[in-house]
Structure formats: C-alpha cells, structure tokens
Design an enzyme around this catalytic site. Structure first.
Site: not given
Length: 141
Positions: A61, A98
């Site tokens: 990701s 993230k």
C-alpha cells in the site's frame, strides 16, 4: 502491515567510512583518497534510541513512496506526526503504515498506491499513532 517489530539496540558504535562524493554509474574511479569521515549508522538513523523501533513491512500500500513489501522501516515514537508524515498507526487493533493527511479538519490515513482507498479517521475508531517513520532500509537484490 507488519510481521515483525524490533526494538533498536544501540550499544557498540560501529564507524564505517563515509565517502562524500557523488557516485556515477559510469566509469569507475579509485575512491580511497576520498574518505571524508566516518559514520555510525546507529547515530545517523536513530535520533531517540529509547523511542525507536524497527518494523518489517508487509504489503504494497505504500509502494509509491518507495516503501515496499519486506522493507525494514525505522520508527521514532518521540517525534510528533505532522501533515504528510508517514506513520505506523494502530487502527482498530491492527497495525498499518500510511501517510497522515489533514483535509478540512478531518484526519486521513493515505496509502501510496492507487489500489487502496484513503481511510478517514472517525471518533468511533480506535486510532493511535505509534510513531513516525524516519528511514526505510531495503535489501538490494
């Protein structure tokens, strides 16, 4: 996101030569005369030893940020995350890596891969930033 979490251990200093000249991929040249100083990688990448740990990344990701599956990231819990920081966070009892983004007074966790959706953090979520990623160590194959 993570398979392995390691605590930093900085006792013995290991100073390695640091060559402060650009390295081209072209014609090789002797480098022994260019050693400018020595560097200890622990001192270079770990600013707060008691608050630093390493995490092995699992997943893709964050691949557009240069952090890919299998990389080892250095995480500093002493740093305060800012807008655009890459963090290790605990979200509803799962770790995730993230980028933190604030948009119009709302907090988001942003992946660096268009295959994943941003996550808007709401009050009903169990959310905690564990630390700010400061470096990424990757094996060159």
């Amino acid at each position: 996101m993570t398979e392995e979490i390691y605590k930093s251990k900085t006792g013995k200093k290991i100073r390695l030569p640091l060559y402060e000249f650009p390295v081209s991929a072209g014609f090789p040249s002797p480098a022994d005369d260019y050693i400018d100083k020595h560097i200890d990688l622990n001192e270079y990448i770990i600013k707060h030893p008691a608050a630093t740990f390493f995490v092995r990344v699992k997943g893709n990701s964050m691949e557009n940020s240069g952090i890919t599956d299998g990389d080892l990231v250095v995480v500093d819990r002493a740093l305060v995350p800012a807008d655009n920081s890459i963090v290790v966070a605990l979200l509803d009892n799962e770790f995730t890596l993230k980028r933190v983004k604030v948009r119009e007074r709302e907090l988001f966790l942003i992946p660096e891969n268009p295959s994943y959706e941003p996550i808007r953090i709401t009050e009903d979520m169990d959310f905690q930033v564990w630390g700010v990623v400061t470096h990424c160590i990757k094996e060159i194959k």
